[in-house]
Design an enzyme around this catalytic site. Structure first.
Site, short mmCIF file in Angstrom:
data_model
loop_
_atom_site.label_atom_id
_atom_site.label_comp_id
_atom_site.label_asym_id
_atom_site.label_seq_id
_atom_site.Cartn_x
_atom_site.Cartn_y
_atom_site.Cartn_z
N GLN A 158 -12.81 69.94 -49.38
CA GLN A 158 -13.06 71.07 -50.27
C GLN A 158 -13.09 72.37 -49.47
O GLN A 158 -13.21 73.45 -50.03
CB GLN A 158 -14.41 70.87 -50.98
CG GLN A 158 -14.46 69.64 -51.87
CD GLN A 158 -15.87 69.37 -52.37
OE1 GLN A 158 -16.75 68.92 -51.64
NE2 GLN A 158 -16.09 69.63 -53.63
N ASN A 159 -12.99 72.24 -48.15
CA ASN A 159 -13.08 73.42 -47.29
C ASN A 159 -11.71 74.10 -47.15
O ASN A 159 -10.68 73.44 -47.19
CB ASN A 159 -13.60 73.02 -45.91
CG ASN A 159 -15.00 72.42 -46.00
OD1 ASN A 159 -15.70 72.63 -46.98
ND2 ASN A 159 -15.39 71.67 -44.98
N ASP B 66 -11.06 76.20 -44.50
CA ASP B 66 -11.11 76.79 -43.16
C ASP B 66 -10.13 76.18 -42.16
O ASP B 66 -9.99 76.68 -41.04
CB ASP B 66 -12.54 76.73 -42.61
CG ASP B 66 -13.15 75.32 -42.69
OD1 ASP B 66 -12.40 74.33 -42.48
OD2 ASP B 66 -14.36 75.21 -42.93
N HIS C 265 -8.99 72.70 -52.33
CA HIS C 265 -9.13 74.09 -52.78
C HIS C 265 -8.23 75.05 -52.02
O HIS C 265 -8.48 76.25 -51.99
CB HIS C 265 -10.60 74.52 -52.65
CG HIS C 265 -11.54 73.73 -53.52
ND1 HIS C 265 -12.88 73.64 -53.31
CD2 HIS C 265 -11.28 72.97 -54.62
CE1 HIS C 265 -13.42 72.87 -54.23
NE2 HIS C 265 -12.47 72.45 -55.04
N CYS D 223 2.07 84.85 -53.33
CA CYS D 223 2.39 85.94 -54.26
C CYS D 223 2.23 85.41 -55.69
O CYS D 223 2.80 84.37 -56.03
CB CYS D 223 3.81 86.44 -54.04
SG CYS D 223 4.35 87.59 -55.32
N CYS E 3 3.31 91.86 -52.04
CA CYS E 3 4.30 90.91 -51.56
C CYS E 3 5.49 91.66 -50.94
O CYS E 3 6.05 92.57 -51.56
CB CYS E 3 4.77 90.04 -52.72
SG CYS E 3 6.16 88.96 -52.33
N SER F 200 -21.22 67.52 -48.58
CA SER F 200 -21.01 68.15 -49.87
C SER F 200 -22.16 67.79 -50.79
O SER F 200 -22.54 66.62 -50.87
CB SER F 200 -19.68 67.71 -50.50
OG SER F 200 -19.56 68.27 -51.80
N SER F 201 -22.69 68.79 -51.49
CA SER F 201 -23.72 68.51 -52.47
C SER F 201 -23.09 68.07 -53.79
O SER F 201 -23.79 67.72 -54.73
CB SER F 201 -24.59 69.75 -52.69
OG SER F 201 -23.77 70.84 -53.06
ZN LIG Z 1 6.46 88.05 -54.45
#
Ligand SMILES: [Zn+2]
Length: 290
Positions: free
Chosen positions: A117-118, A120, A135, A143, A194, A235-236
């Site tokens: 779910q991170n 990073d 995620h 874009c 963009c 994770s909770s």
């Molecule tokens: Zn674009």
């Protein structure tokens, strides 16, 4: 649940319980086909804060929602200004012992898949392969018009060029790379569009209020259903996007084990739960198996 004796043998009974539960965990992991579901708690030891503290209470700063981002140019400027600072914090973060332990379990062939779910990128930085980023990732930008994806590093260069002399500072950073800034610092920030079509750029992460792409969800369900063990790390499970895999595993009688600091929404579905720090616990797990 452990039965605790009436006459002062509480500690002994608990210790016995922990030893037995630890043995069950190492056996389950050693059997392989482990699917890992990781959350923000795995990255806190890398200095990336969780939205919820150990008490599960929401922290002061609220995450950006998709609706706010797409409907308001000023909200986007605020986001990109804050994120421009927060990005440095994400780039500087290093994987911790927990990420390294996961990569080591994968290297030993015990892991069937990693769902995180991170946003990073720290699983990959620790050497893990084939990570499904539920995620999305802060390392990419998308874009909203032409859907072209570019690297965050490239955008960072463009934002620096568009904002010479902009040197805001913040000490509060959120897990999605959002930093807290004063209004005048936000107002002096210039966003960029963009490079291909001039459309609105958005970090390639799933915001609150936005759905995870269905194909990604299906991939995670399929992985979960083939698992020998669903191992939840840090994770909770407050957000349904991760919790649903715990429910699916439990419905298919696939054992679920949760290692997290504090209670989780999935505790009722779990075969075992460990309320413990991730780095030391996962390092010990790797050692127990070898
Ligand atoms: Zn674009």
């Amino acid at each position: 649940m452990e039965r605790i004796g009436h006459h002062g043998c509480v500690t002994v009974a608990r210790d016995t319980g922990i030893a037995r539960r630890w043995g069950m965990l190492t056996d389950l992991v050693a059997d392989g086909e482990v699917v890992i579901l990781s959350g923000a708690g795995l990255s806190t030891e890398s200095g990336i804060p969780d939205y919820r503290g150990e008490t599960g209470r929401r922290r002061r700063a609220e995450p950006m929602t998709y609706q706010t981002f797409v409907s308001s140019a000023s909200a986007r400027r605020r986001y990109w200004a804050r994120s421009h600072l927060g990005w440095r914090h994400i780039v500087d973060a290093s994987p911790n012992a927990g990420h390294r332990a996961v990569a080591e379990l994968q290297r030993r062939g015990l892991v069937a898949g990693i769902i995180t779910q991170n946003v990073d990128g720290l699983h990959q930085a620790a050497g893990a392969d084939g990570v499904i980023e539920l995620h999305g990732s802060l390392h990419r930008v998308r874009c909203l018009t032409c859907c072209h994806r570019t690297s965050r590093h490239a955008l960072d260069r463009r934002l620096r060029a568009a904002n010479p002399g902009w040197h805001a500072r913040s000490r509060v950073i959120n897990p999605d790379g959002d930093a807290v800034l004063a209004d005048d610092e936000v107002e002096s920030f210039r966003t960029v569009d963009c490079g291909g079509c001039g459309g609105v750029l958005k970090p390639d992460v799933v915001y609150f209020g936005e759905n995870v792409p269905p194909s990604r969800v299906e991939e995670c369900y399929a992985l979960t259903e083939r698992a020998g063990l669903l191992l939840v790390l840090g994770s909770s499970l407050t957000v349904m996007s991760g919790y649903r895999f715990v429910r699916r595993a439990a419905a298919r009688s696939i054992p679920v084990v949760i290692i997290n600091q504090g209670p989780t929404r999935g505790d009722g579905e779990a075969l075992l739960t460990f309320d413990a720090p991730l780095g030391t616990t996962l390092t010990a797990l790797v050692r127990s198996i070898s």
